[in-house]
Design a protein around this motif. Structure first.
Motif, PDB file in Angstrom:
ATOM      1  N   VAL A  47       0.870  -1.174   0.000  1.00 48.25           N
ATOM      2  CA  VAL A  47       0.000   0.000   0.000  1.00 48.25           C
ATOM      3  C   VAL A  47       0.904   1.219   0.000  1.00 48.25           C
ATOM      4  O   VAL A  47       1.479   1.579   1.022  1.00 48.25           O
ATOM      5  N   ILE A  48       1.062   1.846  -1.180  1.00 51.94           N
ATOM      6  CA  ILE A  48       1.953   3.007  -1.281  1.00 51.94           C
ATOM      7  C   ILE A  48       1.177   4.309  -1.454  1.00 51.94           C
ATOM      8  O   ILE A  48       1.758   5.375  -1.458  1.00 51.94           O
ATOM      9  N   GLY A  49      -0.133   4.214  -1.564  1.00 48.83           N
ATOM     10  CA  GLY A  49      -0.994   5.389  -1.565  1.00 48.83           C
ATOM     11  C   GLY A  49      -1.685   5.465  -0.213  1.00 48.83           C
ATOM     12  O   GLY A  49      -1.211   4.910   0.781  1.00 48.83           O
ATOM     13  N   GLN A  50      -2.835   6.117  -0.182  1.00 48.96           N
ATOM     14  CA  GLN A  50      -3.561   6.217   1.084  1.00 48.96           C
ATOM     15  C   GLN A  50      -4.157   4.892   1.509  1.00 48.96           C
ATOM     16  O   GLN A  50      -4.270   4.610   2.688  1.00 48.96           O
ATOM     17  N   GLY A  51      -4.550   4.070   0.568  1.00 48.77           N
ATOM     18  CA  GLY A  51      -5.132   2.787   0.908  1.00 48.77           C
ATOM     19  C   GLY A  51      -6.440   2.937   1.662  1.00 48.77           C
ATOM     20  O   GLY A  51      -7.048   4.004   1.686  1.00 48.77           O
ATOM     21  N   ALA A  52      -6.869   1.856   2.261  1.00 42.37           N
ATOM     22  CA  ALA A  52      -8.103   1.838   3.040  1.00 42.37           C
ATOM     23  C   ALA A  52      -7.834   1.077   4.327  1.00 42.37           C
ATOM     24  O   ALA A  52      -7.204   0.023   4.312  1.00 42.37           O
ATOM     25  N   GLN A  53      -8.310   1.631   5.421  1.00 44.91           N
ATOM     26  CA  GLN A  53      -8.113   0.990   6.719  1.00 44.91           C
ATOM     27  C   GLN A  53      -9.468   0.669   7.319  1.00 44.91           C
ATOM     28  O   GLN A  53     -10.378   1.493   7.317  1.00 44.91           O
ATOM     29  N   SER A  54      -9.592  -0.541   7.839  1.00 45.73           N
ATOM     30  CA  SER A  54     -10.800  -0.962   8.538  1.00 45.73           C
ATOM     31  C   SER A  54     -10.354  -1.563   9.860  1.00 45.73           C
ATOM     32  O   SER A  54      -9.792  -2.658   9.888  1.00 45.73           O
ATOM     33  N   GLY A  55     -10.559  -0.811  10.929  1.00 44.64           N
ATOM     34  CA  GLY A  55     -10.048  -1.251  12.227  1.00 44.64           C
ATOM     35  C   GLY A  55      -8.531  -1.313  12.185  1.00 44.64           C
ATOM     36  O   GLY A  55      -7.883  -0.348  11.813  1.00 44.64           O
ATOM     37  N   ASP A  56      -7.976  -2.462  12.499  1.00 42.39           N
ATOM     38  CA  ASP A  56      -6.523  -2.647  12.457  1.00 42.39           C
ATOM     39  C   ASP A  56      -6.062  -3.272  11.140  1.00 42.39           C
ATOM     40  O   ASP A  56      -4.920  -3.717  11.037  1.00 42.39           O
ATOM     41  N   HIS A  57      -6.913  -3.326  10.146  1.00 41.11           N
ATOM     42  CA  HIS A  57      -6.600  -3.991   8.886  1.00 41.11           C
ATOM     43  C   HIS A  57      -6.362  -2.969   7.778  1.00 41.11           C
ATOM     44  O   HIS A  57      -7.076  -1.975   7.676  1.00 41.11           O
ATOM     45  N   TRP A  58      -5.355  -3.254   6.929  1.00 44.54           N
ATOM     46  CA  TRP A  58      -4.985  -2.362   5.815  1.00 44.54           C
ATOM     47  C   TRP A  58      -5.255  -3.043   4.483  1.00 44.54           C
ATOM     48  O   TRP A  58      -4.968  -4.229   4.303  1.00 44.54           O
ATOM     49  N   TYR A  59      -5.784  -2.247   3.543  1.00 46.35           N
ATOM     50  CA  TYR A  59      -6.081  -2.735   2.198  1.00 46.35           C
ATOM     51  C   TYR A  59      -5.611  -1.692   1.192  1.00 46.35           C
ATOM     52  O   TYR A  59      -5.522  -0.502   1.498  1.00 46.35           O
ATOM     53  N   CYS A  60      -5.351  -2.152  -0.041  1.00 45.79           N
ATOM     54  CA  CYS A  60      -4.897  -1.209  -1.070  1.00 45.79           C
ATOM     55  C   CYS A  60      -6.034  -0.294  -1.522  1.00 45.79           C
ATOM     56  O   CYS A  60      -5.793   0.803  -2.028  1.00 45.79           O
ATOM     57  N   HIS A  63     -12.213  -1.878  -2.705  1.00 46.20           N
ATOM     58  CA  HIS A  63     -12.609  -3.176  -3.265  1.00 46.20           C
ATOM     59  C   HIS A  63     -12.064  -4.322  -2.420  1.00 46.20           C
ATOM     60  O   HIS A  63     -12.796  -5.242  -2.055  1.00 46.20           O
ATOM     61  N   CYS A  64     -10.774  -4.277  -2.116  1.00 46.53           N
ATOM     62  CA  CYS A  64     -10.172  -5.350  -1.324  1.00 46.53           C
ATOM     63  C   CYS A  64     -10.751  -5.381   0.094  1.00 46.53           C
ATOM     64  O   CYS A  64     -10.966  -6.456   0.651  1.00 46.53           O
ATOM     65  N   ALA A  65     -11.027  -4.219   0.662  1.00 49.32           N
ATOM     66  CA  ALA A  65     -11.634  -4.171   1.995  1.00 49.32           C
ATOM     67  C   ALA A  65     -13.008  -4.827   1.976  1.00 49.32           C
ATOM     68  O   ALA A  65     -13.351  -5.609   2.871  1.00 49.32           O
ATOM     69  N   ARG A  66     -13.801  -4.549   0.929  1.00 48.86           N
ATOM     70  CA  ARG A  66     -15.127  -5.169   0.813  1.00 48.86           C
ATOM     71  C   ARG A  66     -15.006  -6.682   0.630  1.00 48.86           C
ATOM     72  O   ARG A  66     -15.803  -7.441   1.173  1.00 48.86           O
ATOM     73  N   GLU A  68     -12.964  -8.558   1.933  1.00 51.65           N
ATOM     74  CA  GLU A  68     -12.654  -9.141   3.235  1.00 51.65           C
ATOM     75  C   GLU A  68     -13.764  -8.913   4.259  1.00 51.65           C
ATOM     76  O   GLU A  68     -13.596  -9.180   5.438  1.00 51.65           O
ATOM     77  N   GLY A  69     -14.904  -8.346   3.816  1.00 49.86           N
ATOM     78  CA  GLY A  69     -16.071  -8.227   4.682  1.00 49.86           C
ATOM     79  C   GLY A  69     -16.343  -6.854   5.261  1.00 49.86           C
ATOM     80  O   GLY A  69     -17.307  -6.683   6.002  1.00 49.86           O
ATOM     81  N   THR A  70     -15.526  -5.860   4.938  1.00 51.00           N
ATOM     82  CA  THR A  70     -15.796  -4.503   5.423  1.00 51.00           C
ATOM     83  C   THR A  70     -17.020  -3.953   4.702  1.00 51.00           C
ATOM     84  O   THR A  70     -17.104  -4.001   3.481  1.00 51.00           O
ATOM     85  N   VAL A  71     -17.961  -3.437   5.452  1.00 55.44           N
ATOM     86  CA  VAL A  71     -19.207  -2.915   4.893  1.00 55.44           C
ATOM     87  C   VAL A  71     -19.163  -1.390   4.916  1.00 55.44           C
ATOM     88  O   VAL A  71     -18.683  -0.786   5.873  1.00 55.44           O
ATOM     89  N   GLY A  72     -19.654  -0.769   3.845  1.00 56.59           N
ATOM     90  CA  GLY A  72     -19.810   0.678   3.816  1.00 56.59           C
ATOM     91  C   GLY A  72     -18.590   1.460   3.362  1.00 56.59           C
ATOM     92  O   GLY A  72     -18.625   2.684   3.327  1.00 56.59           O
ATOM     93  N   ILE A  73     -17.517   0.812   2.993  1.00 52.84           N
ATOM     94  CA  ILE A  73     -16.314   1.524   2.565  1.00 52.84           C
ATOM     95  C   ILE A  73     -16.350   1.709   1.049  1.00 52.84           C
ATOM     96  O   ILE A  73     -16.722   0.796   0.313  1.00 52.84           O
ATOM     97  N   VAL A  74     -16.054   2.919   0.601  1.00 52.20           N
ATOM     98  CA  VAL A  74     -16.054   3.233  -0.828  1.00 52.20           C
ATOM     99  C   VAL A  74     -14.787   3.995  -1.173  1.00 52.20           C
ATOM    100  O   VAL A  74     -14.163   4.623  -0.311  1.00 52.20           O
ATOM    101  N   ASP A  75     -14.402   3.939  -2.458  1.00 57.28           N
ATOM    102  CA  ASP A  75     -13.237   4.686  -2.920  1.00 57.28           C
ATOM    103  C   ASP A  75     -13.522   6.181  -3.050  1.00 57.28           C
ATOM    104  O   ASP A  75     -12.643   6.999  -2.882  1.00 57.28           O
ATOM    105  N   ARG A  76     -14.766   6.511  -3.393  1.00 59.39           N
ATOM    106  CA  ARG A  76     -15.155   7.920  -3.526  1.00 59.39           C
ATOM    107  C   ARG A  76     -16.659   8.048  -3.447  1.00 59.39           C
ATOM    108  O   ARG A  76     -17.387   7.067  -3.595  1.00 59.39           O
TER     109      ARG A  76
END
Length: 83
Positions: A47-60, A63-66, A68-76
């Protein structure tokens, strides 16, 4: 000269990165990224940009966060809408 902590190169143009109270020495941005960037917990990319964080978990990204089961997260969101 300082020795890169990632590759061991003794380089006269090395640089320091100060993060969370620790000083790191690298000879290139590539070595800094390889050492310090978090890894997406879904696809495994760095993850070399801002990425997405859900709790203690990091995603690029969202899409990847969703995946893995993260609900409600969007890129924009659409302009003029509130999150």
């Amino acid at each position: 000269m300082a020795i890169c902590e990632a590759c061991g190169n003794d380089y006269d143009m090395s640089f320091e990165v100060h993060a969370q109270g620790v000083v790191h020495v690298f000879d290139s941005f590539q070595c800094a990224i390889q050492t310090m960037a978090p890894i997406c917990e879904h696809c495994g990319t760095r993850v070399i940009g801002q990425g997405a964080q859900s709790g203690d978990h990091w995603y690029c990204g969202a899409h990847c966060a969703r995946q893995e089961g993260t609900v409600g997260i969007v890129d924009r969101v659409m302009a003029g809408t509130s999150a």
